[in-house]
Design an enzyme around this catalytic site. Structure first.
Site, mmCIF file in Angstrom:
data_model
loop_
_atom_site.group_PDB
_atom_site.id
_atom_site.type_symbol
_atom_site.label_atom_id
_atom_site.label_comp_id
_atom_site.label_asym_id
_atom_site.label_seq_id
_atom_site.Cartn_x
_atom_site.Cartn_y
_atom_site.Cartn_z
ATOM 1 N N SER A 126 0.736 -1.332 0.089
ATOM 2 C CA SER A 126 0.142 0.218 0.193
ATOM 3 C C SER A 126 1.031 1.313 0.031
ATOM 4 O O SER A 126 1.537 1.453 -1.062
ATOM 5 C CB SER A 126 -1.080 -0.111 1.206
ATOM 6 O OG SER A 126 -2.054 1.024 1.167
ATOM 7 N N ASP A 297 -8.305 -5.506 -6.186
ATOM 8 C CA ASP A 297 -7.951 -4.326 -5.509
ATOM 9 C C ASP A 297 -8.761 -2.931 -6.071
ATOM 10 O O ASP A 297 -8.327 -2.529 -7.175
ATOM 11 C CB ASP A 297 -6.393 -4.046 -5.461
ATOM 12 C CG ASP A 297 -5.916 -2.939 -4.462
ATOM 13 O OD1 ASP A 297 -6.897 -2.167 -3.980
ATOM 14 O OD2 ASP A 297 -4.849 -3.018 -3.965
ATOM 15 N N HIS A 328 -7.931 -5.165 -1.544
ATOM 16 C CA HIS A 328 -6.687 -4.579 -1.024
ATOM 17 C C HIS A 328 -5.874 -5.244 -0.097
ATOM 18 O O HIS A 328 -4.811 -5.422 -0.077
ATOM 19 C CB HIS A 328 -6.851 -2.931 -0.719
ATOM 20 C CG HIS A 328 -5.636 -2.277 -0.096
ATOM 21 N ND1 HIS A 328 -4.597 -1.981 -1.350
ATOM 22 C CD2 HIS A 328 -5.258 -1.466 0.684
ATOM 23 C CE1 HIS A 328 -3.683 -1.362 -0.829
ATOM 24 N NE2 HIS A 328 -3.972 -0.967 0.521
#
Length: 358
Positions: A126, A297, A328
């Site tokens: 991330s 995602d 995600h």
């Protein structure tokens, strides 16, 4: 009970930022695993994550094996451990921080605190993935490998829109409108900067968590009720309250806003070497790069990752896609056991195929 401090601090002094502002008496928090004489890996934190939230990927017999590598986890500005609104004097807005500012601080930590002149790798999930790309463009000769998973080298417009939604929900509890993507809030006329009341925090953070709930996991995750079958929640509302609201309410709202602003402004080309030329920035990467987006995602779709790899020089980048419905969360923080195994296997193969250069 006081929080148990399980990390160290590296003092940066007054830290000049890209914005022209500075963090007074800045510091970066970090934790290490392994022997400092081993090849070093930097593994930065992610949005809202504490240093301990990265531990799940570090284990003997995994790729990030502390018997083989010296692993450094540096914390983002704003995460509550490195310099953040929550540990600075109250009464004024926190300076604007970028990924460039964070990585420059991490470089100071790595080179000055440990005397490291070359890294084996930079890896991250991330916002940690964004920092991996930032390292590879800011210090192109400094590492052998980068592995950004479920992240991007530039925050897409769609990603900015998602973040604008949750940011605006949080600010609304304080009756402050957003000043736009990449900006903070619009100061209310006649009102000076002030701290949050308990009620504003509670209402704002719960709204932030519920807004986030539609983005962290995929449509298929909810359709298949994975939150019940795997995570053990009794119902959708139980999941919203005891997963999402609990997560959000454990955070400081000003800390979240600092990290969110960093994220919204993410772009590796925003540095003097490239002057906004995104393709040039990606083409400058010398470290072998394994880009691992998630199939479902909603923040970082595989199409964006495919373009990043296309922009790299031949032989530099390769792409593999998490075949997961966890959205995600396929990339971390270890809740999806199958995805954790998939990630480690891909990393292990990538490391073995690309031996240490020094």
């Amino acid at each position: 009970m006081a929080e148990r401090i399980d990390y160290e601090i590296f003092k940066l002094g007054d830290w000049e930022l890209q914005s022209g502002e500075k963090i007074t008496d800045a510091h970066i928090a970090y934790k290490t695993f392994g022997d400092p004489k081993s090849p070093a890996i930097v593994y930065p934190t992610w949005f809202s994550g504490s240093i301990s939230d990265n531990f799940w990927l570090i284990e003997e017999d995994k790729t990030l094996d502390p018997r083989k590598y010296f692993i450094i986890i540096p914390a983002l500005f704003g995460n509550g451990q490195s310099s953040s609104p929550s540990n600075q004097p109250a009464g004024k807005p926190f300076p604007r921080c970028t990924f460039y500012d964070n990585v420059r601080a991490q470089y100071a930590l790595v080179t000055q605190r440990f005397g490291i002149t070359h890294l084996r790798a930079v890896v991250g999930w991330s916002m940690g993935a964004a920092q991996s790309f930032q390292w590879a463009t800011q210090y192109p000769d400094f590492m052998d490998l980068i592995v950004p998973f479920c992240g991007s080298a530039r925050t897409s417009l769609h990603n900015q829109v998602f973040l604008e939604g949750v940011k605006s929900a949080l600010l609304a509890a304080k009756k402050i409108p957003s000043a736009g993507s990449g900006e903070g809030g619009v100061a209310v006329a006649g009102e000076t900067y002030r701290t949050w009341t308990s009620e504003e925090k509670d209402v704002g953070l719960k709204a932030f968590g519920r807004g986030y709930a539609g983005w962290g996991f995929s449509q298929a995750f909810y359709r298949e009720k994975v939150y019940e079958k795997v995570l053990g929640y009794k119902s959708l509302e139980d999941f919203m309250v005891n997963f999402w609201e609990t997560w959000a309410c454990s955070k400081d709202p000003e800390n979240l806003l600092v990290m969110l602003q960093t994220w919204q402004n993410g772009d590796v080309s925003k540095q003097e070497l490239y002057n906004g030329d995104f393709e040039k920035a990606l083409g400058s990467i010398k470290a072998k790069t394994l880009v691992l987006p998630g199939k479902t995602d909603l923040y970082f779709p595989p199409e964006d990752s495919e373009y990043e790899v296309v922009c790299m020089k031949p032989g530099i980048g390769q792409l593999d896609i998490f075949p997961s419905i966890w959205g995600h969360w396929a990339g971390g923080p270890g809740d999806s056991k199958e995805d954790a195994v998939w990630l480690d296997q891909r990393m292990k193969r990538f490391f073995s195929e690309n031996p240490c250069s020094v």
